[in-house]
Design a protein around this motif. Sequence first.
Motif, mmCIF file in Angstrom:
data_model
loop_
_atom_site.group_PDB
_atom_site.id
_atom_site.type_symbol
_atom_site.label_atom_id
_atom_site.label_comp_id
_atom_site.label_asym_id
_atom_site.label_seq_id
_atom_site.Cartn_x
_atom_site.Cartn_y
_atom_site.Cartn_z
ATOM 1 N N GLN A 1 37.534 66.655 49.711
ATOM 2 C CA GLN A 1 36.764 67.764 50.264
ATOM 3 C C GLN A 1 37.656 68.951 50.620
ATOM 4 O OE1 GLN A 1 36.318 64.570 51.030
ATOM 5 N NE2 GLN A 1 34.145 64.115 50.751
ATOM 6 N N PHE A 2 38.908 68.677 51.012
ATOM 7 C CA PHE A 2 39.819 69.731 51.445
ATOM 8 C C PHE A 2 41.181 69.588 50.768
ATOM 9 C CE2 PHE A 2 36.782 69.325 54.905
ATOM 10 C CZ PHE A 2 36.491 70.650 55.214
ATOM 11 N N LEU A 3 41.853 70.733 50.609
ATOM 12 C CA LEU A 3 43.214 70.781 50.080
ATOM 13 C C LEU A 3 43.998 71.807 50.895
ATOM 14 C CD1 LEU A 3 45.385 70.122 47.955
ATOM 15 C CD2 LEU A 3 44.266 71.763 46.419
ATOM 16 N N ILE A 4 45.119 71.383 51.462
ATOM 17 C CA ILE A 4 45.919 72.251 52.334
ATOM 18 C C ILE A 4 47.242 72.588 51.656
ATOM 19 C CG2 ILE A 4 47.043 72.472 54.579
ATOM 20 C CD1 ILE A 4 44.943 70.668 55.755
ATOM 21 N N ASP A 5 47.502 73.888 51.521
ATOM 22 C CA ASP A 5 48.709 74.363 50.858
ATOM 23 C C ASP A 5 49.910 74.269 51.798
ATOM 24 O OD1 ASP A 5 50.277 75.348 48.838
ATOM 25 O OD2 ASP A 5 49.124 77.201 48.549
ATOM 26 N N ARG A 6 51.094 74.542 51.263
ATOM 27 C CA ARG A 6 52.336 74.404 52.006
ATOM 28 C C ARG A 6 52.396 75.312 53.237
ATOM 29 N NH1 ARG A 6 55.245 70.155 51.126
ATOM 30 N NH2 ARG A 6 57.207 71.272 51.486
ATOM 31 N N ASP A 7 51.740 76.460 53.145
ATOM 32 C CA ASP A 7 51.772 77.412 54.263
ATOM 33 C C ASP A 7 50.692 77.142 55.298
ATOM 34 O OD1 ASP A 7 49.489 78.186 52.929
ATOM 35 O OD2 ASP A 7 50.108 80.275 52.631
ATOM 36 N N GLY A 8 49.943 76.047 55.115
ATOM 37 C CA GLY A 8 48.908 75.682 56.067
ATOM 38 C C GLY A 8 47.535 76.242 55.760
ATOM 39 N N THR A 9 47.384 76.967 54.653
ATOM 40 C CA THR A 9 46.073 77.484 54.272
ATOM 41 C C THR A 9 45.150 76.336 53.895
ATOM 42 O OG1 THR A 9 47.069 79.526 53.445
ATOM 43 C CG2 THR A 9 44.815 79.055 52.760
ATOM 44 N N ILE A 10 43.951 76.345 54.477
ATOM 45 C CA ILE A 10 42.981 75.272 54.249
ATOM 46 C C ILE A 10 41.937 75.726 53.249
ATOM 47 C CG2 ILE A 10 41.266 73.757 55.319
ATOM 48 C CD1 ILE A 10 42.721 74.262 58.001
ATOM 49 N N TYR A 11 41.786 74.969 52.170
ATOM 50 C CA TYR A 11 40.785 75.255 51.152
ATOM 51 C C TYR A 11 39.733 74.152 51.143
ATOM 52 C CZ TYR A 11 44.159 78.631 49.342
ATOM 53 O OH TYR A 11 45.041 79.686 49.219
ATOM 54 N N ARG A 12 38.475 74.555 51.076
ATOM 55 C CA ARG A 12 37.366 73.598 50.970
ATOM 56 C C ARG A 12 36.931 73.579 49.509
ATOM 57 N NH1 ARG A 12 33.682 74.506 55.659
ATOM 58 N NH2 ARG A 12 33.545 76.569 54.725
ATOM 59 N N LEU A 13 36.998 72.412 48.893
ATOM 60 C CA LEU A 13 36.746 72.285 47.465
ATOM 61 C C LEU A 13 35.303 71.948 47.135
ATOM 62 C CD1 LEU A 13 39.945 70.292 46.384
ATOM 63 C CD2 LEU A 13 39.659 72.754 46.763
ATOM 64 N N MET A 14 34.544 71.534 48.121
ATOM 65 C CA MET A 14 33.136 71.171 47.934
ATOM 66 C C MET A 14 32.500 71.133 49.314
ATOM 67 S SD MET A 14 33.479 67.032 47.308
ATOM 68 C CE MET A 14 34.730 67.231 46.024
ATOM 69 N N PRO A 15 31.168 71.068 49.402
ATOM 70 C CA PRO A 15 30.543 70.893 50.715
ATOM 71 C C PRO A 15 31.134 69.671 51.423
ATOM 72 C CG PRO A 15 28.885 71.457 49.102
ATOM 73 C CD PRO A 15 30.160 71.233 48.326
ATOM 74 N N GLU A 16 31.331 69.774 52.694
ATOM 75 C CA GLU A 16 32.050 68.749 53.456
ATOM 76 C C GLU A 16 31.403 67.375 53.389
ATOM 77 O OE1 GLU A 16 33.373 72.150 56.699
ATOM 78 O OE2 GLU A 16 31.899 70.617 57.238
ATOM 79 N N ASN A 17 30.099 67.335 53.259
ATOM 80 C CA ASN A 17 29.404 66.040 53.245
ATOM 81 C C ASN A 17 29.040 65.610 51.833
ATOM 82 O OD1 ASN A 17 27.366 67.949 52.835
ATOM 83 N ND2 ASN A 17 25.816 66.709 53.887
ATOM 84 N N TYR A 18 29.758 66.130 50.844
ATOM 85 C CA TYR A 18 29.544 65.680 49.474
ATOM 86 C C TYR A 18 30.582 64.629 49.093
ATOM 87 C CZ TYR A 18 25.615 68.162 47.431
ATOM 88 O OH TYR A 18 24.343 68.553 47.098
ATOM 89 N N PHE A 19 30.191 63.727 48.215
ATOM 90 C CA PHE A 19 31.002 62.591 47.805
ATOM 91 C C PHE A 19 32.211 63.048 46.990
ATOM 92 C CE2 PHE A 19 32.191 59.297 44.799
ATOM 93 C CZ PHE A 19 32.173 58.137 45.553
ATOM 94 N N ALA A 20 33.373 62.514 47.341
ATOM 95 C CA ALA A 20 34.602 62.738 46.582
ATOM 96 C C ALA A 20 35.304 61.401 46.381
ATOM 97 C CB ALA A 20 35.522 63.711 47.317
ATOM 98 N N ARG A 21 35.918 61.250 45.239
ATOM 99 C CA ARG A 21 36.641 60.013 44.920
ATOM 100 C C ARG A 21 38.106 60.166 45.330
ATOM 101 N NH1 ARG A 21 37.507 57.229 38.888
ATOM 102 N NH2 ARG A 21 38.323 55.232 39.669
ATOM 103 N N HIS A 22 38.480 59.594 46.459
ATOM 104 C CA HIS A 22 39.856 59.745 46.931
ATOM 105 C C HIS A 22 40.401 58.514 47.631
ATOM 106 C CE1 HIS A 22 38.736 60.433 51.250
ATOM 107 N NE2 HIS A 22 37.604 60.815 50.688
#
Length: 222
Positions: free
Chosen positions: A104-125
């Motif tokens: 659901q989330f990916l955080i870069d080296r500088d601490g920037t937070i990216y949301r890759l899909m709605p938070e309550n959507y299914f992800a395979r991780h």
Amino acid sequence: MLTKIKITLFSLFISFSFCSSQEIKIIDKPITYDSTRVRLSLEYLKERHGIHQNTPTIQPKIIVLHWTAAKTFSSTFNAFYPAKLPNGDRKDIAAVSSLNTSSQFLIDRDGTIYRLMPENYFARHVIGLNYCAIGVENVGSANFPLTDAQLKANEALVRYLKKKYDIQYLIGHYEYSKFKDTPLWKETNPNYLTGKSDPGADFMKKIREDLKDLALKGVPTD
């Protein structure tokens, strides 16, 4: 049907953007969540977790922290972007499902937070727990340690998610198999496990110390 799904997901992203907490900055950068990913997610829920649903949604109870084992945000984002695993890629998990990995989330080296899909959507991780787990990937690896900026971003994100959902657990990916003999574990193949070390025990020790006021549980002790 595809157009309807795209419109629904776009609306969800707009809604999530306006509902973001003022205490945290989250940038929406969606990966592909088209009819193929929806279909494969529903199949995964049914075949791997034994859950029959009409929408690929989850009720989050666990936050799982990861590292990407890649050095750049773009390489990880591009890897997650397709709905299906590329042909010949990740043979160990492709045999179980062609659904691509993601979070659901990916955080870069500088601490920037990216949301890759709605938070309550299914992800395979995370094996056995996808149906109730929000995944947070961090750009880094054992040889490319996570940064202080990422630590602070993870802490802020966990606090944000705890306020919104019934989050009970905070774990590192390397700890997931400890749930195997608990009611939370849902994996139809008892032998389907992969070895993990992310995001490192030191990182988890630091974040747990800084978030101890939330009283989140770690791995089961019984």
